[in-house]
Design an enzyme around this catalytic site. Structure first.
Site, PDB file in Angstrom:
ATOM      1  N   CYS A   2      -9.997  52.653  -2.101  1.00 52.93           N
ATOM      2  CA  CYS A   2     -10.996  51.730  -2.654  1.00 52.93           C
ATOM      3  C   CYS A   2     -10.927  50.350  -2.013  1.00 52.93           C
ATOM      4  CB  CYS A   2     -10.783  51.566  -4.147  1.00 52.93           C
ATOM      5  SG  CYS A   2     -10.705  53.115  -5.024  1.00 52.93           S
ATOM      6  N   ARG A  27     -11.687  52.285   4.793  1.00 59.34           N
ATOM      7  CA  ARG A  27     -10.720  52.848   3.855  1.00 59.34           C
ATOM      8  C   ARG A  27     -11.183  54.191   3.303  1.00 59.34           C
ATOM      9  NH1 ARG A  27      -7.633  48.958   0.808  1.00 59.34           N
ATOM     10  NH2 ARG A  27      -7.450  47.117   2.078  1.00 59.34           N
ATOM     11  N   TRP A  74     -13.113  55.337  -3.949  1.00 60.18           N
ATOM     12  CA  TRP A  74     -12.657  56.625  -3.431  1.00 60.18           C
ATOM     13  C   TRP A  74     -12.119  57.359  -4.646  1.00 60.18           C
ATOM     14  CZ3 TRP A  74      -8.082  59.438  -2.819  1.00 60.18           C
ATOM     15  CH2 TRP A  74      -8.108  60.426  -1.830  1.00 60.18           C
ATOM     16  N   ASN A  98      -8.602  49.113  -7.643  1.00 59.31           N
ATOM     17  CA  ASN A  98      -8.117  49.946  -6.538  1.00 59.31           C
ATOM     18  C   ASN A  98      -6.750  50.467  -6.967  1.00 59.31           C
ATOM     19  OD1 ASN A  98      -7.123  50.947  -4.139  1.00 59.31           O
ATOM     20  ND2 ASN A  98      -6.937  48.956  -3.139  1.00 59.31           N
ATOM     21  N   GLY A  99      -6.518  51.769  -6.877  1.00 61.99           N
ATOM     22  CA  GLY A  99      -5.213  52.312  -7.264  1.00 61.99           C
ATOM     23  C   GLY A  99      -5.332  53.234  -8.462  1.00 61.99           C
ATOM     24  N   GLU A 480       1.234  60.098  26.386  1.00 58.10           N
ATOM     25  CA  GLU A 480       1.718  59.599  25.093  1.00 58.10           C
ATOM     26  C   GLU A 480       1.991  60.767  24.133  1.00 58.10           C
ATOM     27  OE1 GLU A 480       2.958  57.168  23.789  1.00 58.10           O
ATOM     28  OE2 GLU A 480       2.456  57.047  21.667  1.00 58.10           O
ATOM     29  N   LYS A 484       5.575  61.485  22.463  1.00 58.37           N
ATOM     30  CA  LYS A 484       5.746  61.534  21.003  1.00 58.37           C
ATOM     31  C   LYS A 484       6.411  62.840  20.599  1.00 58.37           C
ATOM     32  CE  LYS A 484       5.236  58.227  19.746  1.00 58.37           C
ATOM     33  NZ  LYS A 484       4.686  57.055  20.390  1.00 58.37           N
ATOM     34  N   GLU A 487      10.158  63.050  21.800  1.00 58.65           N
ATOM     35  CA  GLU A 487      11.129  62.123  21.206  1.00 58.65           C
ATOM     36  C   GLU A 487      11.445  62.433  19.748  1.00 58.65           C
ATOM     37  OE1 GLU A 487      10.069  57.938  21.001  1.00 58.65           O
ATOM     38  OE2 GLU A 487       7.974  58.446  20.763  1.00 58.65           O
ATOM     39  N   HIS A 503      -1.957  71.541  41.308  1.00 57.62           N
ATOM     40  CA  HIS A 503      -1.021  71.068  42.341  1.00 57.62           C
ATOM     41  C   HIS A 503       0.430  71.318  41.939  1.00 57.62           C
ATOM     42  CE1 HIS A 503      -4.350  69.379  44.557  1.00 57.62           C
ATOM     43  NE2 HIS A 503      -4.788  68.873  43.425  1.00 57.62           N
ATOM     44  N   LYS A 603      14.946  51.326  18.348  1.00 59.90           N
ATOM     45  CA  LYS A 603      13.617  50.727  18.218  1.00 59.90           C
ATOM     46  C   LYS A 603      13.427  49.596  19.216  1.00 59.90           C
ATOM     47  CE  LYS A 603       9.604  50.333  16.302  1.00 59.90           C
ATOM     48  NZ  LYS A 603       8.623  51.311  16.798  1.00 59.90           N
TER      49      LYS A 603
END
Ligand code: F6R
Length: 608
Positions: A2, A27, A74, A98-99, A480, A484, A487, A503, A603
């Site tokens: 929401c 959202r 929502w 909202n919630g 990427e 991902k 790792e 190739h 990190k």
């Protein structure tokens, strides 16, 4: 989820409320509504479905009030129809929420026993009646909210508008964010600063448990004990996100899900959305026009963001780009152009090789621009100009939200460079800006693919090796994706430009090796489709990430097709990054790996 907006204005606010709600569309929502005061009387308009339905409603039944609240809902409790749409109102107040109010059943029974009648299936309506009961008992609106909030369990943000109170809005936050915007004789409430961006960038954030009383002169904040507190407004806050997992199992999942929001935040800093132009936060500090070449250095995922940027700078701004991984760049004694620009990309801003590359470029007379997520970092401090990503703290070791924010910044920089170098018309710039504005909404839709990706990951988890293919800007995404996956799941994976397949890597294709092909239906799609044919002819297992047109025209029957929403191809990598991340995440989770802290990884890599 929401979205909440509140405006204490000088003119009729309904249009502004809808405009702000539009910025919260990313959202996700399924109904919308606005309430204002018409000569002191609460009046509301609500509509099922998209905001355009609400606008149609407002065009035939306009609202004139100078104060208002609005909401995109929502659905959680009750169907997404007009009755359940917010604002919810009693004769004395209207509220948006909202919630989730967890103890709503218990409170509803209590209020019904006191004679309050409920019209909707929502948990929000109990908030309306709870505060109304205090008003009925003779309390002021501020007292009524202060007495009611402690009764509510769950995670929520709220905004209240009161009958007859032309200069009062009250907001509250517990678990869900809420921002206060300070204008010139006007005040605002919004789920985030992005919603308020057209009106003000002077923002104060409510802290957990806070509530706030607004009038046109300012805001008074209270904490959860109802003690008055100071919350200072700052010129647009950088990613004020909680360093908590929330309802997610891992930080990586939380960070994947935050991406629509943080890309939206980042874009507000780089675009003048109303004017349809790019507006860099560091102004005209960079002489894009005078550049003969741009040098980019970075490591890992940040390097892949730089690789995508190379395509954008070269195509849009006709600016040649030299890019290298920082650990190579720092030692290869690259000749650099006189008065050139070198750009370094780093989430942490502390990566040793990237920092060393920056120092080399600086010693060789380059102006230094850095794209960093931590504005106080060493790389930021040693740069002449800093383009900050507003991803907020990234905790999962595998970079996700920083990557898409880097891409959002690069898209803006490439457009700024193109404008300065005369390779982009104002009309085309406005078109690209419009496409960028639509990205958070498209990303939210991409997140809805997670259940399908979860199924797919069960099969992937049995693979020993996985190949990723892509062309154009999808090639760095293939790199990427492979990074991902390896790792966090420890499955061996490689990314290749699709055209390189024959190739060498084609020798690896057999029925045991999944080949993940990233291929939106862009100008290069047909070429990639030919490469898929080559894989299929050798019994390879293809997982295709594309759009509806690509799915229809790929000419093969992939083992699985992830169908993305339609979008303009230029900045599509910002959205296509999400399924790539989710594939790795779901596979690693299914395999029981420690996704937030994979073995051997750190990190912030402060050693070379
Ligand atoms: C991969 C990842 C790393 C980082 C790399 C650079 O998911 O996170 O490859 O991108 O270590 O780190 P920064 O961006 O902090 O310089």
């Amino acid at each position: 989820m929401c979205g909440i907006v509140g405006i204490l204005g000088k003119e009729a606010v309904a249009t502004q409320v809808v405009e702000a709600l539009r910025r919260l569309e990313y959202r996700g929502y399924d109904s919308a509504g606005v309430a204002t005061l018409e000569a002191g009387q609460l009046t509301r308009r609500r509509a099922e479905g998209k905001l355009k339905n609400l606008e149609i409603r407002l065009s035939t039944e306009p609202l004139e009030g100078l104060i208002g609240i609005g909401h995109t809902r929502w659905a959680t409790h009750g169907k997404p129809n007009e009755t359940n749409a917010h604002p919810h109102a009693t004769g004395k107040l209207a509220v948006v929420h909202n919630g989730i109010i967890e103890n709503f059943r218990e409170l509803r029974a209590e209020l019904q026993a006191d004679g309050y009648v409920f019209d909707t299936e929502t948990d929000t309506e109990i908030v309306a009646h709870l505060v109304t009961r205090e008003l009925d008992r003779g309390k002021t609106p501020v007292e009524a909210v202060g007495l009611s909030l402690p009764r509510l369990h769950g995670a929520f943000a709220l905004a209240f508008l009161f009958q007859g109170q032309e200069d009062l809005l009250i907001g509250a936050r517990k678990g869900s964010p809420l921002a206060v915007g300070v204008g010139d004789g006007e005040m605002y409430l919004g789920s985030d600063a992005l919603a308020l961006a057209p009106f003000t960038n002077l923002i104060a954030y409510l802290e957990e448990g806070d509530w706030v009383v607004l009038n046109r002169k300012g805001a008074t904040f209270y904490d959860k004990t109802n003690a008055q507190v100071e919350r200072h407004a700052q010129r647009v806050a950088a990613g004020a996100f909680l360093v908590e997992k929330g309802n997610h199992r891992h930080f990586m999942a939380k960070e994947i899900y935050e991406q629509p929001e943080v890309v939206g935040h980042t874009l507000t800093q780089y675009l003048d959305m109303a004017a349809g132009k790019v507006r860099l936060p560091f102004g005209d500090k960079i002489d894009w026009k005078g550049l003969s070449r741009l040098t980019i250095g970075a490591c890992g995922t940040s390097y892949y963001a730089g690789l995508i940027a190379k395509y954008w700078f070269e195509k849009l701004a006709r600016l040649p780009v030299e890019i290298d991984v920082a650990s190579e760049f720092r030692y290869r004694e690259a000749p650099l152009p006189e008065q050139g620009l070198a750009l370094f990309v780093s989430q942490s801003g502390e990566t040793a090789d990237t920092l060393a590359g920056l120092r080399y470029a600086r010693q060789n007379g380059q102006a230094i621009l850095s794209v960093v997520n931590v504005p106080t970092s060493t790389i930021a401090r040693e740069s002449h100009a800093v383009a900050q990503t507003l991803a907020g703290p990234e905790i999962g070791v595998a970079s996700t939200k920083a990557f898409v924010c880097q891409l959002a910044v690069f898209a803006s920089l490439a457009l700024a460079a193109a404008r300065a170098r005369g390779t982009l018309s104002a009309e085309d710039e406005a078109g690209h800006v419009q496409n960028l504005i639509s990205l958070p909404g498209l990303m939210a839709r991409a997140l809805e693919l997670e259940p399908q990706i979860e199924q797919l990951s069960h099969k992937l988890s049995r693979a020993k090796d996985v190949l990723y293919l892509g062309r154009g800007t999808s090639f760095p995404l293939a790199l990427e994706g492979a990074l991902k996956l390896k790792e966090i799941s420890y499955i061996h994976a490689e990314g290749y430009p699709a055209g390189e397949l024959k190739h060498g890597p084609i020798a690896l294709i057999d029925e045991d090796m999944p080949v993940i092909v990233v291929a939106p239906h862009d100008a290069l799609f047909e070429k990639t489709a030919s490469n898929m044919q080559e894989v299929a002819a050798r019994g390879g297992r293809i997982i295709l990430v594309t759009d509806a047109k690509g799915a229809a025209e790929c000419g093969i029957e992939p083992e699985a097709t992830i169908v993305m929403p339609d979008m303009d191809p230029t900045f599509a990598p910002i959205v296509y990054a999400l399924p790539i991340q989710m594939i790795a995440y779901q596979t690693a989770v299914f395999m029981g790996k420690d996704v937030d802290q994979p073995r051997n990884l750190a990190k912030s890599v402060t050693v070379e």
